[in-house]
Write a protein that holds these residues in place. Sequence first.
Motif, PDB file in Angstrom:
ATOM      1  N   ASP A  33       0.822  -1.211   0.000  1.00  0.00           N
ATOM      2  CA  ASP A  33       0.000   0.000   0.000  1.00  0.00           C
ATOM      3  C   ASP A  33       0.857   1.264   0.000  1.00  0.00           C
ATOM      4  OD1 ASP A  33      -2.298  -1.478  -0.033  1.00  0.00           O
ATOM      5  OD2 ASP A  33      -2.539  -1.499   2.143  1.00  0.00           O
TER       6      ASP A  33
ATOM      7  N   LYS B  49     -10.671   2.863   3.270  1.00  0.00           N
ATOM      8  CA  LYS B  49     -11.076   2.172   2.049  1.00  0.00           C
ATOM      9  C   LYS B  49     -12.190   1.208   2.423  1.00  0.00           C
ATOM     10  CE  LYS B  49      -6.288   2.119   0.372  1.00  0.00           C
ATOM     11  NZ  LYS B  49      -5.129   1.293  -0.010  1.00  0.00           N
TER      12      LYS B  49
ATOM     13  N   SER C 167     -17.205   4.267  10.031  1.00  0.00           N
ATOM     14  CA  SER C 167     -17.433   4.412  11.468  1.00  0.00           C
ATOM     15  C   SER C 167     -17.968   5.809  11.790  1.00  0.00           C
ATOM     16  CB  SER C 167     -16.140   4.130  12.247  1.00  0.00           C
ATOM     17  OG  SER C 167     -15.050   4.835  11.682  1.00  0.00           O
TER      18      SER C 167
ATOM     19  N   LEU D  63      -6.519   0.870  10.991  1.00  0.00           N
ATOM     20  CA  LEU D  63      -6.574   0.394   9.614  1.00  0.00           C
ATOM     21  C   LEU D  63      -5.413  -0.574   9.418  1.00  0.00           C
ATOM     22  CD1 LEU D  63      -6.887   3.843   7.752  1.00  0.00           C
ATOM     23  CD2 LEU D  63      -8.720   2.492   8.752  1.00  0.00           C
ATOM     24  N   ALA D  64      -5.598  -1.575   8.587  1.00  0.00           N
ATOM     25  CA  ALA D  64      -4.514  -2.517   8.290  1.00  0.00           C
ATOM     26  C   ALA D  64      -4.054  -2.291   6.855  1.00  0.00           C
ATOM     27  CB  ALA D  64      -4.994  -3.953   8.458  1.00  0.00           C
ATOM     28  N   SER D  65      -2.741  -2.139   6.677  1.00  0.00           N
ATOM     29  CA  SER D  65      -2.226  -1.937   5.320  1.00  0.00           C
ATOM     30  C   SER D  65      -1.320  -3.093   4.928  1.00  0.00           C
ATOM     31  CB  SER D  65      -1.463  -0.610   5.235  1.00  0.00           C
ATOM     32  OG  SER D  65      -0.381  -0.605   6.134  1.00  0.00           O
ATOM     33  N   ASN D  66      -1.115  -3.239   3.624  1.00  0.00           N
ATOM     34  CA  ASN D  66      -0.227  -4.279   3.110  1.00  0.00           C
ATOM     35  C   ASN D  66       1.197  -3.747   3.112  1.00  0.00           C
ATOM     36  OD1 ASN D  66      -2.323  -6.207   2.385  1.00  0.00           O
ATOM     37  ND2 ASN D  66      -2.917  -4.682   0.869  1.00  0.00           N
TER      38      ASN D  66
ATOM     39  N   SER E  72      -2.342   1.281  11.412  1.00  0.00           N
ATOM     40  CA  SER E  72      -2.255   2.721  11.585  1.00  0.00           C
ATOM     41  C   SER E  72      -2.073   3.043  13.072  1.00  0.00           C
ATOM     42  CB  SER E  72      -3.489   3.410  11.019  1.00  0.00           C
ATOM     43  OG  SER E  72      -4.667   2.952  11.644  1.00  0.00           O
TER      44      SER E  72
ATOM     45  N   ASN F 230      -7.870   5.961  12.011  1.00  0.00           N
ATOM     46  CA  ASN F 230      -8.194   4.648  12.549  1.00  0.00           C
ATOM     47  C   ASN F 230      -9.691   4.465  12.385  1.00  0.00           C
ATOM     48  OD1 ASN F 230      -5.605   3.776  14.238  1.00  0.00           O
ATOM     49  ND2 ASN F 230      -5.914   5.947  14.583  1.00  0.00           N
ATOM     50  N   TRP F 231     -10.152   3.223  12.328  1.00  0.00           N
ATOM     51  CA  TRP F 231     -11.607   3.034  12.250  1.00  0.00           C
ATOM     52  C   TRP F 231     -12.257   3.555  13.531  1.00  0.00           C
ATOM     53  CZ3 TRP F 231     -12.739   2.814   7.547  1.00  0.00           C
ATOM     54  CH2 TRP F 231     -12.142   1.946   6.634  1.00  0.00           C
TER      55      TRP F 231
ATOM     56  N   ASN G 222      -8.230  -5.257   4.923  1.00  0.00           N
ATOM     57  CA  ASN G 222      -7.527  -4.082   4.405  1.00  0.00           C
ATOM     58  C   ASN G 222      -8.573  -3.109   3.879  1.00  0.00           C
ATOM     59  OD1 ASN G 222      -6.181  -3.114   1.438  1.00  0.00           O
ATOM     60  ND2 ASN G 222      -4.981  -2.668   3.261  1.00  0.00           N
ATOM     61  N   VAL G 223      -9.202  -3.444   2.762  1.00  0.00           N
ATOM     62  CA  VAL G 223     -10.402  -2.711   2.351  1.00  0.00           C
ATOM     63  C   VAL G 223     -11.535  -3.257   3.207  1.00  0.00           C
ATOM     64  CG1 VAL G 223     -12.022  -2.279   0.472  1.00  0.00           C
ATOM     65  CG2 VAL G 223      -9.570  -2.470  -0.017  1.00  0.00           C
ATOM     66  N   LEU G 224     -12.203  -2.390   3.919  1.00  0.00           N
ATOM     67  CA  LEU G 224     -13.306  -2.848   4.759  1.00  0.00           C
ATOM     68  C   LEU G 224     -14.392  -3.418   3.853  1.00  0.00           C
ATOM     69  CD1 LEU G 224     -14.401  -2.831   7.746  1.00  0.00           C
ATOM     70  CD2 LEU G 224     -15.666  -0.787   7.064  1.00  0.00           C
TER      71      LEU G 224
END
Lengths: 467, 189
Positions: A101, A200, A370, B52-55, B66, B73-74, B178-180
């Motif tokens: 990413d 995303k 959210s 958030l989780a990234s690759n 994140s 963040n979510w 990753n993408v929700l």
Amino acid sequence: MSEKNLGSGSRLYSGDLINLDQGLISRDIFTAQGIYDDEMERIFARAWLFVGHESQVPEPGDYILSRMGEESVIFNRDRTGKLRVMLNNCRHRGMRVCRYDKGNSRKFMCPFHAWTYSDLGDLIAVPKMETGYHNELDRGEWGLIQARVTSYRGFVFACWDEATPDFETYLGDLRFYFDDYCELPDGSYDDWEAFGGIFKWKMPCNWKFGAENFGGDYYHNPSHASVDQVILSPAGTKGRHTYDDVTKKQEAWKLNIAITPEGHNARGQLFKDDYEYMPTYQEMAVVEDYFRECYAKRQERLGEKARWYGHGGTIFPNVSYSNGVQSMGTWHPSGPHQTETWRIFLAPKAAPDEVKNVLRHYVIRYQGPSGLTEQDDMENWGSSHTGARGTIARRYDFNYSMGQGYEQKGWPVEWLGGNVHATEDVSEQNQRAYYTRWAADMDQPPTSDRIAPRHATTTQAAVRAAE
Amino acid sequence: MNTPEENELLQSLLRRYEVEQFYNAEAEMLDSRRFDAWLDLLADDIRYWMPLASNQEAGNWAAEYSVEGKDLNWFDEGKFELEQRVKQIQTGLHWAEEPVSRTTHMFSNLQVDNGDDGTIRTSCRFLVYRNRTEVETDFYVGKRRDHLRRDPLRRDPLRQRSGGGLKIVRREVLLDQNVLLSKNLTTFF
């Protein structure tokens, strides 16, 4: 439920599917696969699309993955500092050459056969060049496909089509409104900085629902009644917006701004007189001081124009900007029935950490999956989409007639732009302007008529040649 | 007479049992929509964080999530914000949750340890199933790490005492996406 494979050849878009003389739009534009396919060729292959903010790639070599339409692109700052947008797609067999990413790299190696590209997009290594290709492969012809790139006040857009006018021309009269968005709270053009991470998420609806909603739908306020009953505003008061308190006490016109023929939209309010600073963050001295000072500087910098207080809008076709929460949201098409929404948020780079933190907390609970507000928006769009698919329902067009014939060309304030349509309170003029542009693009021949696939290196060569 | 080792083991089993019971009760509250009762399980100074989780490239996994308190963040919030979320659902006008979802909260792979600050540290895997309106279905799966604290004012149901019950001081929710893949995050984790 089966959508006819509508699209080019069956009906005209302008005047038929988009029949705005009668304020009608066919539901098929949201659901038909053929129409969606036309959109990819006639809109997304032509338009300036938002790919990111410069602060996401601050150093040479920095890259992030972004998207243009359905396709993955690498948005990077190369070793020379130049911003590039390159199709994340190996020229040999199409595998993604970048799988992370974000990062910092001088090369992108395809995992399949190890064709390797530099951060400038050049093909720099091909295994078995001698024994396999007998040194006859011209590496110069097989670099990554590159898009035209422009950075407008740090916001970076890219475009696949050389025939599309430059970005400033493309913006048209939206410039005043987008400039207002690009201004910091103090009215300057100092740096914004994107917070780390990109929201995303998948939405079960066509990509245009978000675009038209952000472009100018003040009419949908009832769907946010639940948010208005809780405390969301960063000021710690009831209401959704930072400006709610200000407008309660000071008179303003709430305006929808339609930019024609470009099809862009803006929303905002124009204070009838200079508005006074309203203390909003009394419990956080640093934050209160910051915004009070910004207000004073903005008044001084902008003078009378400080009366304009933008809320947001949509740049045709699929990026929406929101002031206040300072976001850029991209509605990436993922088939007619699904959207992959990306959203970044920014804060003034030089602001104190306390200010950044207040803004960050606010945006997280306002927008996105959210976010208290957008959760209800997505409920609307998803249900509208489903409601566009029924065999019987599809026979009946959507109604976009609000305020038709009552649009006001220009607003009696010259600097808002004499050619824009400005209509007070609620009106669907913005959506009509957006879909008029959409239909005009869709009635154009597909870009593939001009750019034959095998000549796709043209853009890449042109981009490199222009350097 | 138990050996000291056996006593220690019994203590850790008891602690684990207590935490399990606590989480069972919590899931019951959420799944039966007793959100006010659920809020009472949260310490006033709770940090509730879902990044958030990234690759990321091999070796750079520290950057996978994140950063709390800095990045997007979510969720990155405290009790006040969580209370607003509950209130919004309770208005009956929050259309993303009206009609309200059917949820089932499950957890497994529970590990329980003592933290050096007097808290109990837990780690588990969660699976939250959500179904709403007719066919809308989401699975949220990931890792959850909590800090739990004994609260002098909260009833301890295990020992049937008026104080010493557990409250959640910190919750990290690492969603394996990753993408929700769902359109919203209107449920609690």
